[in-house]
Design a protein around this motif. Structure first.
Motif, PDB file in Angstrom:
ATOM      1  N   LEU A  48      -5.985  -7.460   4.471  1.00 44.96           N
ATOM      2  CA  LEU A  48      -5.247  -8.889   3.119  1.00 44.96           C
ATOM      3  C   LEU A  48      -6.051  -9.774   3.519  1.00 44.96           C
ATOM      4  N   ILE A  63      -7.960  -4.742  -2.545  1.00 45.64           N
ATOM      5  CA  ILE A  63      -6.527  -3.826  -2.097  1.00 45.64           C
ATOM      6  C   ILE A  63      -6.950  -2.637  -1.878  1.00 45.64           C
ATOM      7  N   TYR A  64      -7.041  -2.397  -2.999  1.00 48.63           N
ATOM      8  CA  TYR A  64      -7.180  -0.541  -3.786  1.00 48.63           C
ATOM      9  C   TYR A  64      -8.423   0.449  -3.043  1.00 48.63           C
ATOM     10  N   VAL A 103       4.260   7.239  -2.011  1.00 49.19           N
ATOM     11  CA  VAL A 103       3.489   6.327  -2.276  1.00 49.19           C
ATOM     12  C   VAL A 103       4.649   5.204  -1.721  1.00 49.19           C
ATOM     13  N   ARG A 104       6.099   5.573  -1.850  1.00 52.26           N
ATOM     14  CA  ARG A 104       6.647   4.880  -1.705  1.00 52.26           C
ATOM     15  C   ARG A 104       6.473   4.495   0.225  1.00 52.26           C
ATOM     16  N   ALA A 130       4.277   1.986   0.387  1.00 55.61           N
ATOM     17  CA  ALA A 130       3.742   0.776   0.537  1.00 55.61           C
ATOM     18  C   ALA A 130       4.745  -0.011   1.160  1.00 55.61           C
ATOM     19  N   GLN A 131       5.569   0.500   1.752  1.00 57.63           N
ATOM     20  CA  GLN A 131       6.607  -0.261   2.954  1.00 57.63           C
ATOM     21  C   GLN A 131       5.609  -0.053   4.067  1.00 57.63           C
ATOM     22  N   LEU A 180       2.553  -1.211   4.395  1.00 59.10           N
ATOM     23  CA  LEU A 180       1.855  -1.353   4.401  1.00 59.10           C
ATOM     24  C   LEU A 180       2.322  -2.951   3.761  1.00 59.10           C
ATOM     25  N   THR A 181       3.428  -3.154   2.908  1.00 55.72           N
ATOM     26  CA  THR A 181       3.661  -4.294   1.993  1.00 55.72           C
ATOM     27  C   THR A 181       2.956  -4.827   1.120  1.00 55.72           C
ATOM     28  N   ILE A 182       2.533  -3.160   0.205  1.00 61.36           N
ATOM     29  CA  ILE A 182       1.298  -4.092  -0.969  1.00 61.36           C
ATOM     30  C   ILE A 182       2.382  -3.180  -2.216  1.00 61.36           C
ATOM     31  N   ASN A 183       1.849  -3.451  -2.960  1.00 60.25           N
ATOM     32  CA  ASN A 183       2.600  -3.095  -4.302  1.00 60.25           C
ATOM     33  C   ASN A 183       1.978  -1.599  -4.957  1.00 60.25           C
ATOM     34  N   PRO A 184       3.266  -0.410  -4.531  1.00 60.83           N
ATOM     35  CA  PRO A 184       3.383   0.802  -4.877  1.00 60.83           C
ATOM     36  C   PRO A 184       2.423   1.194  -6.176  1.00 60.83           C
ATOM     37  N   ASN A 185       1.555   0.685  -7.226  1.00 61.18           N
ATOM     38  CA  ASN A 185       1.358   0.546  -8.042  1.00 61.18           C
ATOM     39  C   ASN A 185      -0.009   0.870  -7.397  1.00 61.18           C
ATOM     40  N   THR A 186      -0.779   0.111  -6.685  1.00 62.17           N
ATOM     41  CA  THR A 186      -2.010  -0.214  -6.357  1.00 62.17           C
ATOM     42  C   THR A 186      -2.515   1.146  -5.741  1.00 62.17           C
ATOM     43  N   ASN A 205       8.438  -7.078   1.421  1.00 65.59           N
ATOM     44  CA  ASN A 205       9.135  -5.839   1.659  1.00 65.59           C
ATOM     45  C   ASN A 205       9.968  -5.277   0.846  1.00 65.59           C
ATOM     46  N   VAL A 225       9.061  -4.594  -2.726  1.00 65.27           N
ATOM     47  CA  VAL A 225       7.611  -3.000  -3.020  1.00 65.27           C
ATOM     48  C   VAL A 225       9.246  -1.866  -2.556  1.00 65.27           C
ATOM     49  N   ALA A 257       8.830   0.940  -5.226  1.00 71.00           N
ATOM     50  CA  ALA A 257       9.008   2.613  -5.410  1.00 71.00           C
ATOM     51  C   ALA A 257       9.419   3.071  -5.794  1.00 71.00           C
ATOM     52  N   LEU A 267       0.451  -9.192  -4.094  1.00 74.51           N
ATOM     53  CA  LEU A 267       1.751  -8.129  -4.250  1.00 74.51           C
ATOM     54  C   LEU A 267       1.874  -7.767  -6.227  1.00 74.51           C
TER      55      LEU A 267
END
Lengths: 131, 299
Positions: free
Chosen positions: A6, A12-13, A38-39, A42-43, A45-51, B167, B170, B174, B193
């Motif tokens: 990070l 990140i993408y 994706v879910r 996201a959980q 890596l703690t990053i934005n799901p949209n990414t 977390n 996020v 999701a 984020l």
């Protein structure tokens, strides 16, 4: 599965796309294997799901994965010559690096030796990606 | 999801927001950045339906938000200064929320209790500042909001808690496509984020873009040539900033990565390094380009 840096300057993408590509190319993710949702990712890596979604879309458009509606994304079985576009890019990259190497005084023999090493799997970049 | 158009807000004669436009898509995490006094809090309070706009349109979930109870049922606003009813314990406060919000999720509340590990029977005001913020998140996330508006949410939280809360956010984005609007002046916090960034300065939106796109077309380049840099090359590149460090030149260049790279390569550089920029650097140079000094943006 893998970690992202990070603090790296790389978006990140982009990191995600590269990591997943590596895993696919090195057969860590097998053909038709399901990618984490994706879910989940996201959980993890703690990053934005949209990414993550964006990275998956990019991988899909490059032909590395395919998605099945309602079931998720899967690794595309690679056909050797299907990746003409990618091959072109890799070739360009290699050319660039070779010219740099030559400029720095590397001989053709040394480059050959390196290639040989990589082929034999001695210098294994995938070890970091798979751990 | 959140749509703001031609928004003006004045307090008495002081103009705080001036023709603000912005749009937050469903399921997006939007970072609202800006200097102190730029109007971030006023904007968020208007979006939350607490303040009435002087002119313009503010809609959340396709409806006008001001004094709209059905919308407020589905939205939580976490202000920068928290408020709890005096002498209430966490449990009492939770019961209060339960009465107000139809979507209150008691199961979620209990689960989050394990995560935060705070005593529900303790008076909230006896908690430390950071713990109070945890309580605020705990309550907010138990409401299962469709829209979450956060004003400086990570202030006063330690690194572990920050990560836990990120977390949580996020996950809900999701799972339920929750929409999040975060204001911050801590660029590094929003950098990993958010997917969309808006910059507010002196009551106006200066820039609004997808974060990856923003990063994709601005580069930091270190380059050295035999002799001086070709004037033709210099004019072809869209250079935002130039600096000499000995024989090496540091350039901030806007443009597509491939184009920039091939253009520079064609002039046979002796040294050529390309680095992506951090959000902080993008700020400095983009704002510098518009004539805003760095002190105005970074706090």
């Amino acid at each position: 599965m893998f970690e992202l840096d990070l603090r790296s300057r790389k978006p990140i993408y982009e990191q995600l796309v590269e990591k997943l590509k590596q895993l696919i190319i090195h057969d860590v993710l097998k053909a038709d294997e399901k990618l984490p949702s994706v879910r989940e990712l996201a959980q993890q890596l703690t990053i934005n799901p949209n990414t993550i979604q964006k990275a998956y879309r990019e991988l899909e458009s490059q032909g590395y994965i395919y998605s099945v509606k309602g079931r998720g994304s899967f690794v595309h079985p690679v056909e050797k010559d299907a990746n003409e576009e990618e091959m072109k890019k890799v070739r360009e990259e290699l050319k660039k690096l070779f010219s740099e190497a030559i400029y720095l005084g590397m001989t053709a023999e040394e480059i050959h030796a390196l290639l040989y090493e990589v082929e034999r799997g001695k210098e294994d970049d995938s070890s970091t990606a798979t751990s | 999801m959140i749509q703001v158009q031609q928004l003006h807000k004045e307090f008495e004669k002081t103009k705080v927001l001036n023709d603000v436009h912005f749009h937050v898509r469903k399921g997006s995490i939007y970072g609202l950045l800006g200097s102190n006094g730029a109007g971030k809090t006023t904007l968020l309070r208007t979006v939350a339906g607490i303040l009435k706009q002087s002119r313009g349109e503010v809609s959340v979930l396709e409806e006008n938000v001001f004094e709209n109870e059905s919308i407020k049922q589905r939205m939580v606003f976490l202000p920068d200064t928290l408020y709890f009813l005096p002498h209430y314990t966490v449990r009492q406060m939770a019961d209060f929320y339960k009465e107000i919000y139809e979507n209150w999720n008691e199961e979620r509340f209990q689960k989050l209790n394990e995560l935060f590990g705070l005593d529900v029977n303790k008076k909230i005001q006896q908690f430390s500042k950071g713990m109070q913020r945890q309580v605020a998140f705990w309550l907010s996330m138990s409401v299962m909001p469709d829209v979450l508006v956060l004003d400086e949410p990570f202030d006063g939280l330690d690194a572990v808690m920050r990560k836990k809360i990120r977390n949580l956010i996020v996950q809900d984005v999701a799972d339920r496509e929750m929409t999040v609007l975060i204001s911050s002046h801590n660029l590094r916090e929003v950098e990993d984020l958010c997917d969309f960034i808006g910059i507010l300065h002196k009551g106006e939106i200066l820039l609004e873009r997808d974060l990856d796109d923003l990063k994709a077309d601005i580069h930091k380049i270190q380059v050295a040539f035999k002799g001086d840099m070709n004037a033709a090359l210099e004019s072809e590149l869209n250079i935002l900033h130039k600096e000499h460090r000995g024989s090496i030149q540091l350039l901030i260049v806007r443009g597509e990565e491939e184009q920039v790279t091939s253009l520079i390569q064609s002039h046979q550089p002796l040294v050529f390094d390309r680095l992506p920029l951090t959000l902080e650097e993008i700020f400095i140079y983009e704002m510098g380009g518009v004539g805003y000094a760095i002190e105005n943006i970074l706090v």
